[in-house]
Design a protein around this motif. Sequence first.
Motif, PDB file in Angstrom:
ATOM      1  N   ARG A 129       0.834  -1.218   0.000  1.00  0.00           N
ATOM      2  CA  ARG A 129       0.000   0.000   0.000  1.00  0.00           C
ATOM      3  C   ARG A 129       0.863   1.261   0.000  1.00  0.00           C
ATOM      4  NH1 ARG A 129      -2.955  -2.981   3.814  1.00  0.00           N
ATOM      5  NH2 ARG A 129      -2.049  -1.756   5.523  1.00  0.00           N
ATOM      6  N   ARG A 130       1.921   1.251   0.805  1.00  0.00           N
ATOM      7  CA  ARG A 130       2.778   2.427   0.858  1.00  0.00           C
ATOM      8  C   ARG A 130       3.479   2.681  -0.482  1.00  0.00           C
ATOM      9  NH1 ARG A 130       3.186   0.656   6.222  1.00  0.00           N
ATOM     10  NH2 ARG A 130       4.784  -0.896   5.720  1.00  0.00           N
ATOM     11  N   HIS A 131       3.847   1.600  -1.170  1.00  0.00           N
ATOM     12  CA  HIS A 131       4.489   1.755  -2.486  1.00  0.00           C
ATOM     13  C   HIS A 131       3.522   2.386  -3.478  1.00  0.00           C
ATOM     14  CE1 HIS A 131       7.238   0.823  -5.805  1.00  0.00           C
ATOM     15  NE2 HIS A 131       6.149   0.447  -6.488  1.00  0.00           N
ATOM     16  N   ILE A 132       2.287   1.925  -3.474  1.00  0.00           N
ATOM     17  CA  ILE A 132       1.286   2.466  -4.399  1.00  0.00           C
ATOM     18  C   ILE A 132       0.940   3.904  -4.040  1.00  0.00           C
ATOM     19  CG2 ILE A 132      -1.100   2.228  -5.193  1.00  0.00           C
ATOM     20  CD1 ILE A 132      -0.767  -0.814  -4.843  1.00  0.00           C
ATOM     21  N   GLN A 133       0.742   4.194  -2.739  1.00  0.00           N
ATOM     22  CA  GLN A 133       0.387   5.543  -2.306  1.00  0.00           C
ATOM     23  C   GLN A 133       1.501   6.543  -2.584  1.00  0.00           C
ATOM     24  OE1 GLN A 133      -0.554   4.853   1.808  1.00  0.00           O
ATOM     25  NE2 GLN A 133      -2.648   4.136   1.373  1.00  0.00           N
ATOM     26  N   ALA A 134       2.750   6.068  -2.617  1.00  0.00           N
ATOM     27  CA  ALA A 134       3.875   6.956  -2.886  1.00  0.00           C
ATOM     28  C   ALA A 134       4.031   7.253  -4.371  1.00  0.00           C
ATOM     29  CB  ALA A 134       5.166   6.346  -2.347  1.00  0.00           C
ATOM     30  N   GLY A 135       3.154   6.676  -5.198  1.00  0.00           N
ATOM     31  CA  GLY A 135       3.199   6.931  -6.633  1.00  0.00           C
ATOM     32  C   GLY A 135       4.187   6.063  -7.370  1.00  0.00           C
ATOM     33  N   GLY A 136       4.532   4.937  -6.804  1.00  0.00           N
ATOM     34  CA  GLY A 136       5.473   4.044  -7.453  1.00  0.00           C
ATOM     35  C   GLY A 136       4.896   3.442  -8.720  1.00  0.00           C
ATOM     36  N   ALA A 149       9.230  -7.277  -6.177  1.00  0.00           N
ATOM     37  CA  ALA A 149       9.269  -7.620  -4.758  1.00  0.00           C
ATOM     38  C   ALA A 149      10.531  -7.059  -4.097  1.00  0.00           C
ATOM     39  CB  ALA A 149       9.213  -9.134  -4.589  1.00  0.00           C
ATOM     40  N   GLY A 150      11.653  -7.104  -4.811  1.00  0.00           N
ATOM     41  CA  GLY A 150      12.894  -6.602  -4.251  1.00  0.00           C
ATOM     42  C   GLY A 150      12.849  -5.128  -3.914  1.00  0.00           C
ATOM     43  N   ALA A 151      12.063  -4.364  -4.684  1.00  0.00           N
ATOM     44  CA  ALA A 151      11.975  -2.920  -4.445  1.00  0.00           C
ATOM     45  C   ALA A 151      11.066  -2.581  -3.279  1.00  0.00           C
ATOM     46  CB  ALA A 151      11.475  -2.222  -5.711  1.00  0.00           C
ATOM     47  N   MET A 152      10.164  -3.474  -2.940  1.00  0.00           N
ATOM     48  CA  MET A 152       9.180  -3.189  -1.885  1.00  0.00           C
ATOM     49  C   MET A 152       9.482  -3.871  -0.558  1.00  0.00           C
ATOM     50  SD  MET A 152       5.524  -3.302  -3.911  1.00  0.00           S
ATOM     51  CE  MET A 152       5.939  -4.747  -4.885  1.00  0.00           C
ATOM     52  N   MET A 153      10.404  -4.803  -0.555  1.00  0.00           N
ATOM     53  CA  MET A 153      10.621  -5.612   0.649  1.00  0.00           C
ATOM     54  C   MET A 153      11.311  -4.829   1.765  1.00  0.00           C
ATOM     55  SD  MET A 153      13.864  -8.041  -0.351  1.00  0.00           S
ATOM     56  CE  MET A 153      15.526  -7.389  -0.437  1.00  0.00           C
ATOM     57  N   GLN A 154      11.120  -5.309   2.984  1.00  0.00           N
ATOM     58  CA  GLN A 154      11.868  -4.829   4.150  1.00  0.00           C
ATOM     59  C   GLN A 154      13.127  -5.699   4.247  1.00  0.00           C
ATOM     60  OE1 GLN A 154       9.412  -5.153   7.683  1.00  0.00           O
ATOM     61  NE2 GLN A 154       7.548  -4.949   6.439  1.00  0.00           N
ATOM     62  N   PRO A 155      14.302  -5.140   3.987  1.00  0.00           N
ATOM     63  CA  PRO A 155      15.515  -5.956   4.114  1.00  0.00           C
ATOM     64  C   PRO A 155      15.848  -6.208   5.587  1.00  0.00           C
ATOM     65  CG  PRO A 155      16.090  -3.684   3.611  1.00  0.00           C
ATOM     66  CD  PRO A 155      14.581  -3.767   3.545  1.00  0.00           C
TER      67      PRO A 155
END
Length: 330
Positions: A261-268, A275-281
């Motif tokens: 949700r945060r990725h989409i809301q940030a305009g990504g 998945a690699g761009a959105m994951m919590q490392p």
Amino acid sequence: MNALTAISLASPDLATAWFRDVIAAERNALSRFLRQPMAEVSDIVALLAHQARPIVLMGVGKSGHVAAKLAATFSSLGTAALFVNAAEAAHGDLGAVEAGSVVIILSNSGATDEIVRVMPLLKARGCTLVGIIGRAHSPLARAVDHCIVAAVECEADHIGMAPTSSTTLHLAIGDALAVAVSRARGFTREDFLRHHPAGLLGRQLIPVSSLMCQGDAIPKVATATSLVDLLAVMSSKRMGAACVVDPDDHLLGLIVDGDVRRHIQAGGDVQAASAGAMMQPRPQVIGLDATVGDVLLMRGNGAKRWLVLPVVDDAGRLCGLLHTNDLMQG
């Protein structure tokens, strides 16, 4: 309405003041006790720690209630103990006391008739007597083999007669003995949990490996997995999350619904998102040999709140996924 009720209603803060006075008086009793010499304590702890027979705790009235609680505390902490009401001891309950047992006697007055009457019987059985006694020069204090003098200047109630400060002090002394003996015996947290098989305490011994989802049930994806495929995995596995792994199943990161949700809301870019761009490392993890108790301890030590917790082996390979709801199973 009597005068006392009228006073309390007219002065809203008065009841709070009375309440605080009692707590302060009991605190002062504990503080005063800590300032006195404790020459007997180490000998008593050593005596109790080496007992093979159950320790007997004895008292009457309010002291009896404290003794019963302390028997339960000793037992919970690995030292077998039982309570015998002194008033019933001369009517058959003395049969529970094995010859050669250690008997801890609680009495504020040090002259409790019911206990005084059974003292010769206990001595005849070869019992070692330990006293938690309120008066140093009382009959019981002189009769026991070891004595902790637990005197208070006054009780905490407004008429100075109800067992309050004295029972609090006796309870604290008994708790301190139980804990010191438990430590001397090398009693561990795991031992404690084995003594409490029911309820949440018992569940803490359950291994996370028996609760976690594993195998094909684990929602896992590669770093290059697209957002559409990621959502399909998360929906099908119904964990609200997905683990990101390399080809050898080493855990690389974690994705939960909120990350998407945060990725989409940030305009990504939804089409190019991976998945690699959105994951919590480096997410929080727990080891494969951990128990529910280890997980709860981790949460209690201020660890970040989590919905799911990856379970990994010593090499960092993903073995399972634990959901917070799983902690209440078993």
